[in-house]
Design a protein around this motif. Structure first.
Motif, PDB file in Angstrom:
ATOM      1  N   GLU A 286       0.813  -1.528  -0.585  1.00  0.00           N
ATOM      2  CA  GLU A 286       0.296  -0.029  -0.292  1.00  0.00           C
ATOM      3  C   GLU A 286       0.668   1.075   0.189  1.00  0.00           C
ATOM      4  OE1 GLU A 286      -3.509   0.161  -0.175  1.00  0.00           O
ATOM      5  OE2 GLU A 286      -3.121  -2.261  -0.164  1.00  0.00           O
ATOM      6  N   THR A 287       2.010   1.484   0.829  1.00  0.00           N
ATOM      7  CA  THR A 287       2.855   2.727   0.412  1.00  0.00           C
ATOM      8  C   THR A 287       3.147   2.627  -0.831  1.00  0.00           C
ATOM      9  OG1 THR A 287       3.460   2.180   3.388  1.00  0.00           O
ATOM     10  CG2 THR A 287       4.838   3.419   1.995  1.00  0.00           C
ATOM     11  N   LEU A 288       3.712   2.224  -1.400  1.00  0.00           N
ATOM     12  CA  LEU A 288       4.830   2.236  -2.680  1.00  0.00           C
ATOM     13  C   LEU A 288       3.386   2.453  -3.573  1.00  0.00           C
ATOM     14  CD1 LEU A 288       6.937  -1.662  -2.905  1.00  0.00           C
ATOM     15  CD2 LEU A 288       7.628   0.596  -2.080  1.00  0.00           C
ATOM     16  N   LYS A 289       2.141   2.262  -3.589  1.00  0.00           N
ATOM     17  CA  LYS A 289       1.187   2.188  -4.162  1.00  0.00           C
ATOM     18  C   LYS A 289       1.068   3.387  -4.110  1.00  0.00           C
ATOM     19  CE  LYS A 289      -2.108  -0.581  -3.892  1.00  0.00           C
ATOM     20  NZ  LYS A 289      -3.944  -1.565  -3.792  1.00  0.00           N
ATOM     21  N   VAL A 290       0.454   3.643  -3.172  1.00  0.00           N
ATOM     22  CA  VAL A 290       0.510   5.363  -2.622  1.00  0.00           C
ATOM     23  C   VAL A 290       1.995   6.200  -3.178  1.00  0.00           C
ATOM     24  CG1 VAL A 290      -1.227   5.399  -0.708  1.00  0.00           C
ATOM     25  CG2 VAL A 290       1.465   5.610  -0.460  1.00  0.00           C
ATOM     26  N   LEU A 291       3.021   6.195  -2.522  1.00  0.00           N
ATOM     27  CA  LEU A 291       4.215   6.812  -3.521  1.00  0.00           C
ATOM     28  C   LEU A 291       4.759   6.715  -5.106  1.00  0.00           C
ATOM     29  CD1 LEU A 291       7.236   5.190  -0.567  1.00  0.00           C
ATOM     30  CD2 LEU A 291       6.135   7.342  -0.771  1.00  0.00           C
ATOM     31  N   GLY A 292       4.125   6.085  -5.342  1.00  0.00           N
ATOM     32  CA  GLY A 292       4.041   5.518  -7.166  1.00  0.00           C
ATOM     33  C   GLY A 292       3.281   6.460  -7.942  1.00  0.00           C
ATOM     34  N   THR A 293       2.504   7.218  -7.535  1.00  0.00           N
ATOM     35  CA  THR A 293       1.167   8.044  -8.031  1.00  0.00           C
ATOM     36  C   THR A 293       1.416   9.069  -8.215  1.00  0.00           C
ATOM     37  OG1 THR A 293       0.605   8.756  -5.608  1.00  0.00           O
ATOM     38  CG2 THR A 293      -0.747   6.881  -6.601  1.00  0.00           C
ATOM     39  N   PRO A 294       1.288   9.860  -9.326  1.00  0.00           N
ATOM     40  CA  PRO A 294       2.222  11.660  -9.621  1.00  0.00           C
ATOM     41  C   PRO A 294       1.668  12.216  -8.978  1.00  0.00           C
ATOM     42  CG  PRO A 294       0.820   9.919 -11.759  1.00  0.00           C
ATOM     43  CD  PRO A 294       0.553   9.391 -10.677  1.00  0.00           C
ATOM     44  N   GLU A 295       0.425  12.195  -8.346  1.00  0.00           N
ATOM     45  CA  GLU A 295      -0.517  13.452  -7.151  1.00  0.00           C
ATOM     46  C   GLU A 295       1.066  13.422  -6.104  1.00  0.00           C
ATOM     47  OE1 GLU A 295      -3.376  11.525 -10.082  1.00  0.00           O
ATOM     48  OE2 GLU A 295      -2.142  10.771  -8.059  1.00  0.00           O
TER      49      GLU A 295
END
Length: 338
Positions: A286-295
């Motif tokens: 979940e952390t890598l998922k949110v870190l990977g967003t352009p926003e």
């Protein structure tokens, strides 16, 4: 008397198959229960311990990451600031926390520095934690108030030598990369009278130079970024390998005349060693998922951070490798163990 019929007797193979089927029937619900227990994870608030006071880089990162995780997963995340003793109090508290998947440590390089700097730690740096994910990195800055007549580090050194009793430098806690950078700078320029004033967090150290209590502050870029852009503070140099994109006119330490002077602030997420692997994997994903967003990348970049989206294995490899690296830096700088 009942006659025994060998044809009706269960075979050895049949007995084994029957026992296996019975065992599978008993084990299956247990396995399903374990899986279902973590299918709903987390069922209550997840806490990130930040081993520094509010306002510093790890606190800023923690608040942005937990807010993103909360929005992305619909789960509840909180930050608990436990500063003091060069981050050792907070890191010790995290090491002693129940390893149930609901308490994690958001650490900076102090985790890798402190084994070489302190004679005794309230945790075992190699055994008490495991990696979850890398988060971000950011350079340190050497900043002064804009009114000070020094536009480069060499000009600042000249001012100090002309009035050695009138200058001091503020830093975050002992063992942080800014504090080590300040000591290296003093040693290289032979400025023994440039007094170090150590604060509990980076935000406090920055406020000291803003208020005029100190004349130089060494700290991570994020707390200083807005003041630099507003013109309240002047950044004399950054400790990164390259110039920071938002500060193209500010030289690196190498460009300012200080070779081998790269010291960043890195933030990493760690878990108490006996935390269930399922919980660690969930949070890593979940952390890598949110870190990977352009926003998220844009938000962190504007705050002075570069996203470093690496998983548990890479996070732990960097932390352990840096223990030896910082030991060499501390020995070279002649810093005494505490």
């Amino acid at each position: 008397m009942t006659k025994f019929n060998k044809d009706s007797a269960p075979s050895r193979r049949g007995i084994i198959k029957g026992a296996a089927a019975l065992a599978a029937g008993i084990a299956a619900p247990a396995i399903l229960n374990i899986r279902s227990a973590y299918a709903a994870y987390p069922e209550r608030t997840v806490k990130f311990i930040v081993a520094n006071t509010p306002g510093g880089p790890s606190d800023l990162v923690g608040r942005m990451v937990t807010a993103a995780l909360q929005q992305s997963t619909g789960k509840t995340f909180i930050i608990e600031n436990i500063g003091g003793a060069g981050s050792n109090i907070g890191m010790g508290a995290a090491a002693r926390a129940e390893p149930d998947g609901y308490t994690f440590l958001l650490a900076t390089n102090a985790y890798s520095v402190n084994p070489a700097l302190y004679n005794k730690l309230p945790y075992d740096a190699l055994k008490d934690f495991v990696g979850v994910s890398e988060l971000v990195t950011t350079p340190n800055t050497f900043v002064v108030k804009s009114e000070l007549p020094a536009k480069t580090l060499k000009e600042f050194v000249a001012l100090v030598r002309a009035n050695p009793d009138k200058f001091n430098v503020s830093t975050p806690p002992i063992g942080t990369t800014p504090q080590i950078a300040a000591e290296m700078f003093k040693l290289r320029e032979k400025l023994p009278k440039l007094q170090s004033v150590v604060f509990k967090g980076g935000g406090d150290a920055l406020q000291a130079v803003l208020s005029g209590t100190t004349q130089l502050s060494v700290g991570s870029l994020p707390p200083a970024a807005a003041h630099i852009k507003a013109g309240t503070l002047r950044c004399l140099a950054v400790t990164g390998e390259a110039r920071w994109p938002d500060l193209p006119d500010v030289p690196t330490m190498a460009e300012a005349g200080y070779k081998d002077f790269v010291l960043a602030v890195d933030c990493v997420l760690l878990a108490p060693a006996k935390t269930p692997p399922e919980a660690i994997k969930w949070l890593e994903t979940e952390t890598l998922k949110v870190l990977g967003t352009p926003e998220m990348k844009e938000k962190l970049s504007k705050a002075g951070f570069q996203v470093r989206p690496k998983g548990a294995k890479d996070a732990w490899a960097r932390v352990t490798k840096e223990m030896e690296l910082f030991k060499g830096i501390i020995d070279q700088a002649g810093m005494k163990k505490l």
